[in-house]
Every structure is written in structure tokens, then in C-alpha cells.
Write a protein that holds these residues in place. Structure first.
Motif, PDB file in Angstrom:
ATOM      1  N   LEU A  99       0.271  11.496  15.566  1.00 18.15           N
ATOM      2  CA  LEU A  99       0.386  10.314  14.688  1.00 18.15           C
ATOM      3  C   LEU A  99      -0.965   9.596  14.603  1.00 18.15           C
ATOM      4  N   ILE A 100      -1.696   9.589  15.700  1.00 11.96           N
ATOM      5  CA  ILE A 100      -3.034   8.971  15.689  1.00 11.96           C
ATOM      6  C   ILE A 100      -3.949   9.753  14.745  1.00 11.96           C
ATOM      7  N   ASP A 101      -3.877  11.091  14.818  1.00 14.24           N
ATOM      8  CA  ASP A 101      -4.702  11.918  13.916  1.00 14.24           C
ATOM      9  C   ASP A 101      -4.339  11.664  12.447  1.00 14.24           C
ATOM     10  N   SER A 102      -3.036  11.589  12.170  1.00 14.54           N
ATOM     11  CA  SER A 102      -2.593  11.356  10.788  1.00 14.54           C
ATOM     12  C   SER A 102      -3.071   9.981  10.322  1.00 14.54           C
ATOM     13  N   ALA A 103      -2.901   8.968  11.187  1.00 18.19           N
ATOM     14  CA  ALA A 103      -3.260   7.591  10.828  1.00 18.19           C
ATOM     15  C   ALA A 103      -4.751   7.494  10.509  1.00 18.19           C
ATOM     16  N   LYS A 104      -5.575   8.134  11.343  1.00 17.91           N
ATOM     17  CA  LYS A 104      -7.032   8.053  11.120  1.00 17.91           C
ATOM     18  C   LYS A 104      -7.403   8.565   9.735  1.00 17.91           C
ATOM     19  N   ARG A 105      -6.783   9.677   9.334  1.00 16.21           N
ATOM     20  CA  ARG A 105      -7.121  10.305   8.051  1.00 16.21           C
ATOM     21  C   ARG A 105      -6.695   9.436   6.866  1.00 16.21           C
ATOM     22  N   LEU A 106      -5.667   8.588   7.110  1.00 18.69           N
ATOM     23  CA  LEU A 106      -5.132   7.752   6.029  1.00 18.69           C
ATOM     24  C   LEU A 106      -5.602   6.295   6.159  1.00 18.69           C
ATOM     25  N   VAL A 107      -6.574   6.070   7.027  1.00 20.16           N
ATOM     26  CA  VAL A 107      -7.127   4.725   7.279  1.00 20.16           C
ATOM     27  C   VAL A 107      -6.014   3.729   7.644  1.00 20.16           C
ATOM     28  N   ILE A 108      -5.104   4.190   8.479  1.00 17.54           N
ATOM     29  CA  ILE A 108      -4.056   3.334   9.032  1.00 17.54           C
ATOM     30  C   ILE A 108      -4.477   3.068  10.480  1.00 17.54           C
ATOM     31  N   GLY A 158       0.818  -1.226   0.000  1.00 23.81           N
ATOM     32  CA  GLY A 158       0.000   0.000   0.000  1.00 23.81           C
ATOM     33  C   GLY A 158       0.841   1.260   0.000  1.00 23.81           C
ATOM     34  N   VAL A 159       1.949   1.240   0.737  1.00 25.27           N
ATOM     35  CA  VAL A 159       2.801   2.438   0.795  1.00 25.27           C
ATOM     36  C   VAL A 159       3.438   2.730  -0.559  1.00 25.27           C
ATOM     37  N   LEU A 160       3.782   1.670  -1.305  1.00 22.42           N
ATOM     38  CA  LEU A 160       4.468   1.892  -2.587  1.00 22.42           C
ATOM     39  C   LEU A 160       3.490   2.298  -3.679  1.00 22.42           C
ATOM     40  N   GLN A 161       2.258   1.769  -3.614  1.00 20.93           N
ATOM     41  CA  GLN A 161       1.294   2.080  -4.679  1.00 20.93           C
ATOM     42  C   GLN A 161       0.544   3.386  -4.437  1.00 20.93           C
ATOM     43  N   TYR A 162       0.019   3.553  -3.214  1.00 22.85           N
ATOM     44  CA  TYR A 162      -0.860   4.705  -2.980  1.00 22.85           C
ATOM     45  C   TYR A 162      -0.404   5.580  -1.819  1.00 22.85           C
ATOM     46  N   ALA A 163       0.891   5.504  -1.495  1.00 22.32           N
ATOM     47  CA  ALA A 163       1.506   6.414  -0.515  1.00 22.32           C
ATOM     48  C   ALA A 163       0.782   6.393   0.829  1.00 22.32           C
ATOM     49  N   TYR A 173       0.005  -3.540   8.360  1.00 25.35           N
ATOM     50  CA  TYR A 173       0.791  -2.303   8.517  1.00 25.35           C
ATOM     51  C   TYR A 173       2.055  -2.574   9.317  1.00 25.35           C
ATOM     52  N   GLN A 174       3.027  -1.700   9.134  1.00 18.53           N
ATOM     53  CA  GLN A 174       4.200  -1.740  10.012  1.00 18.53           C
ATOM     54  C   GLN A 174       4.356  -0.367  10.649  1.00 18.53           C
ATOM     55  N   PHE A 175       4.715  -0.382  11.944  1.00 19.51           N
ATOM     56  CA  PHE A 175       5.093   0.844  12.659  1.00 19.51           C
ATOM     57  C   PHE A 175       6.588   0.693  12.923  1.00 19.51           C
ATOM     58  N   ARG A 176       7.336   1.730  12.635  1.00 17.34           N
ATOM     59  CA  ARG A 176       8.781   1.710  12.889  1.00 17.34           C
ATOM     60  C   ARG A 176       9.200   2.992  13.550  1.00 17.34           C
ATOM     61  N   MET A 177      10.300   2.929  14.273  1.00 18.39           N
ATOM     62  CA  MET A 177      10.869   4.138  14.853  1.00 18.39           C
ATOM     63  C   MET A 177      12.387   3.956  14.859  1.00 18.39           C
ATOM     64  N   PHE A 178      13.071   4.848  14.149  1.00 13.42           N
ATOM     65  CA  PHE A 178      14.538   4.812  14.221  1.00 13.42           C
ATOM     66  C   PHE A 178      15.018   6.149  14.737  1.00 13.42           C
ATOM     67  N   PRO A 194       9.454   8.271  14.022  1.00  8.76           N
ATOM     68  CA  PRO A 194       8.436   7.220  14.003  1.00  8.76           C
ATOM     69  C   PRO A 194       7.675   7.281  12.673  1.00  8.76           C
ATOM     70  N   PHE A 195       7.282   6.139  12.131  1.00  7.50           N
ATOM     71  CA  PHE A 195       6.462   6.163  10.911  1.00  7.50           C
ATOM     72  C   PHE A 195       5.660   4.875  10.782  1.00  7.50           C
ATOM     73  N   MET A 196       4.604   4.942   9.987  1.00  7.25           N
ATOM     74  CA  MET A 196       3.706   3.798   9.815  1.00  7.25           C
ATOM     75  C   MET A 196       3.339   3.711   8.344  1.00  7.25           C
ATOM     76  N   PHE A 197       3.144   2.488   7.856  1.00  4.94           N
ATOM     77  CA  PHE A 197       2.816   2.367   6.428  1.00  4.94           C
ATOM     78  C   PHE A 197       2.088   1.064   6.136  1.00  4.94           C
ATOM     79  N   GLY A 198       1.310   1.082   5.029  1.00  2.00           N
ATOM     80  CA  GLY A 198       0.619  -0.114   4.553  1.00  2.00           C
ATOM     81  C   GLY A 198       1.633  -1.034   3.913  1.00  2.00           C
ATOM     82  N   ILE A 199       1.722  -2.266   4.428  1.00  2.00           N
ATOM     83  CA  ILE A 199       2.787  -3.174   3.954  1.00  2.00           C
ATOM     84  C   ILE A 199       2.227  -4.314   3.114  1.00  2.00           C
ATOM     85  N   SER A 200       0.930  -4.601   3.205  1.00  2.00           N
ATOM     86  CA  SER A 200       0.375  -5.718   2.422  1.00  2.00           C
ATOM     87  C   SER A 200      -0.057  -5.210   1.040  1.00  2.00           C
TER      88      SER A 200
END
Ligand code: PLP
Ligand code: COI
Length: 343
Positions: free
Chosen positions: A83-92, A49-54, A145-150, A128-134
């Protein structure tokens, strides 16, 4: 604990992989336990999902070494909320706040040797970041989804640190009315890359974006909010539904009003009133406060009276107070500092 052997004073705002990062995965409708890993690379489907539709959003915060040698983070609860607000808007799926704070604690403790020493001017930037991985091929949210923090040790965002920069008024918009300007979505930054490259090619340090509807009001830059000072010493910062609610800006307005006793205004700011301000700056986690010396509006030059040599006195006072709170030399308002326990 021995610090890494790094030339801390000369770090730029760049990525250096550290020892550990945090990863959690969302599968079958739930987040797993999550934990630290050495692996900086991610393997995923070509159709993720992250690669196709950001489908991705992120955050940015910092860890600091204080004057008395503790390691602290600054208001990480607000990054968790945003991050919760951002995720909600992007259906994450939301990453729970307590889990987010625990991830920050684990990540920074595991990378304590990478936290720049007090007084070097460098800090540990946490991403921190989150993305659609499937895989998704029809336009729809991913199932997994994956959540990562580096984290990565960084120096100033702008070359020269607190040297005033020259910016231009952009002809491009960064956000649409009722769009995604108020969340930290990767897509907001993808669309800004062409604009920042063009600004740099023309010799400008950043873009001043205007409100997308009327193009008469000041919004923000690609990575920071604006803060201005009026002749009578009032702090003014633009208010709009399409700018990111900066944690630095919110903190600075609080500090100005409640610690320094200044008058503050969070309101719409017309481009036409900018020539009346005596100091101008960008504020954000990466930018801290970076002064603006000049704004170029399609060839019409607005010289900010504080000039091109140094930051003006009011913004300097604000910057010193904010960084003093972050580095433990100024008393912090209740709940602003989260200390990291290093084992
Ligand atoms: N505005 C934009 C577009 C940003 O990317 C950032 C950076 O996070 C900011 C403002 C500043 O926000 P904060 O102070 O929370 O870092
Ligand atoms: C930050 O300040 O944390 C940001 O995310 C801004 C980015 C442009 C580096």
C-alpha cells in the motif's frame, strides 16, 4: 463470543457490511489518531480528488479462524508495504506500517463475530483503501486524504470454488510499459471492467492479459497472478514489471521450494509455451488458487491436461499447504501469521 447467524458455507464473494470499520484522516500534513466507527457511508466534496482523477489505491487480505479457534491474519505486513508503494506512485501520503497493522488488529477484533468458523470454506476479507478527499479541479494531488479499512465475510471468488474455469486471451492491455500495472491503483480495475464484462458475455471466467509491449508474454488476469506446472513438476510463475507483485504468489513459490521441495521458476513466460504446461491456475488473496481448465486464444483452444473436472494434483497440494498455513494446520514460516487478540 457468538458468531453471527450466517449461512457461511453458501457465501459468495460479495459485500456484507459488518459492525465496525476503521477510519483515519490526513489533514494539515499529518494522519490523525484514527479509530473504529459504525458509519459505512462517506460524505465528501463533489470535487474530491478520488472522484475527479481517480486518486485511490487499495489492498486485500483475509482473516481466518484456525482449527484451534484462534483468529489470525496472513502476512499483513506485506499488504502494508505494498500500500505504501501504491500510495507513493499516486502521490498519496504513506500510511505508516505500524498504524496499518494496528488498524487490522482493531478491525478484526471488533468484528470477530463475523470471522467465518473454521471448516466452512469462508473467510473474512479485509479491504484497506486510501483516497484523495479534498477538492481538486486542476490536475494535481489532493491536500487531504482518508484511509479506511472494512471487512466482509466471503466465500469463493469464482462460482464453484475449485472447479476449473475457462479464460480467454484478451485483446486489451491492463497496464502500459512503465505504467501502473505493478501497484494496486483503482484505475487499473476501472479499465478492466469493460474487458471482464465482455469476457463474461462470451462465456469466459477471466482474461489472460499479455505484456503490453510485445503481446507475446503472459502477464496476469484482472485480479490474480498466474501459476503453472511443467511436465516435470516445476512451478512457474510469470515475472514482469507490469504485473502486481502478488503476496499469494510470493508465498506459494516459497512454500513450493522450501516446504514441498519443488523446483520453482519466476521468469518470463511466453504465450507460445503455455500448451506445454500440465496444470494452470490463478493465485491471489481472493482467488486463493483457482484452476484453469482451458484457455481460448482467439478461437485456438489450449486444453490444460489437468482437465475441466478438478484441480490438478500439484496445485491441489500447493493449495492445501497454503490454506493449512493460514488455518493453523501446517506450521507457518516465521512471521507469516499475525494472531488477533480478541477481548
Ligand atoms: N494481481 C492483481 C491484478 C490483483 O488485483 C491481485 C489481488 O490482490 C493479485 C494479483 C493477487 O495479489 P495478492 O496475492 O497479494 O492478493
Ligand atoms: C484480492 O485478491 O484481494 C483482490 O484485490 C482481487 C480483487 C479482484 C478482488
Amino acid at each position: 463470543m457468538d458468531k453471527k447467524n450466517i449461512d457461511w458455507e453458501n457465501l459468495t464473494f460479495a459485500y456484507t457490511p459488518t459492525d465496525k470499520r476503521y477510519v483515519a484522516n490526513f489533514k494539515n500534513g499529518a494522519w490523525d489518531e484514527g479509530g473504529l466507527t459504525d458509519e459505512p457511508n462517506i460524505v465528501m466534496s463533489e470535487c474530491a480528488g478520488v472522484l475527479q482523477y481517480a486518486q485511490t489505491c487499495f489492498e486485500g487480505l483475509k482473516a481466518y479462524e484456525t482449527a484451534d479457534g484462534r483468529i489470525v491474519t496472513f502476512r499483513p505486513d506485506l499488504n502494508a508495504d505494498r500500500l505504501i508503494d501504491s500510495a507513493k506512485r499516486l502521490v498519496i501520503p504513506e500510511f505508516p506500517k505500524e498504524k496499518f497493522l494496528d488498524a487490522v488488529d482493531q478491525l478484526v477484533a471488533a468484528n470477530a463475530a463475523w470471522v467465518p468458523p473454521y471448516g466452512t470454506g469462508a473467510t473474512l476479507y479485509i479491504r484497506p483503501f486510501m483516497f484523495g478527499i479534498s477538492p481538486v479541479i486542476g490536475v494535481k494531488p489532493a491536500d487531504e486524504y482518508q484511509f479506511r479499512m472494512f471487512c466482509t465475510p466471503v466465500g469463493p471468488y469464482f462460482k464453484g470454488g475449485v472447479k476449473p474455469i475457462v479464460i480467454r486471451v484478451s485483446d486489451y492491455d491492463r497496464a502500459a510499459p512503465h505504467g501502473t500495472g505493478d501497484i494496486k491503483a483503482g484505475l487499473n480495475y476501472a479499465m478492466s471492467l469493460h474487458v471482464i464484462q465482455e469476457a463474461h458475455d462470451q462465456g469466459f471466467g477471466e482474461n489472460m492479459y499479455l505484456d503490453p509491449k510485445t503481446r507475446t508474454k503472459v502477464e496476469e488476469t484482472g485480479g490474480a497472478n498466474f501459476i503453472f506446472v511443467t511436465k516435470d513438476g516445476t512451478i512457474v510463475s510469470p515475472k514482469s514489471d507490469s504485473i502486481l507483485p502478488s503476496i499469494t504468489r510470493r508465498s506459494l513459490l516459497y512454500v513450493a521450494e522450501h516446504i514441498l521441495g519443488m523446483k520453482v521458476e519466476h521468469r518470463e513466460v511466453l504465450l507460445s509455451e503455455v500448451p506445454e504446461f500440465v496444470e494452470a491456475g490463478l493465485c491471489g488473496t481472493a482467488a486463493v488458487i483457482s484452476p484453469i481448465g482451458q484457455i481460448n486464444d482467439h478461437g485456438k483452444v489450449i486444453n490444460i491436461p489437468s482437465g475441466m473436472d478438478e484441480m490438478g494434483p500439484v496445485l491441489t497440494k500447493l493449495r492445501e499447504t497454503l490454506t493449512g498455513i493460514q488455518m493453523g494446520t501446517v506450521e507457518a514460516p516465521e512471521g507469516w501469521i499475525r494472531e488477533i487478540k480478541v477481548k
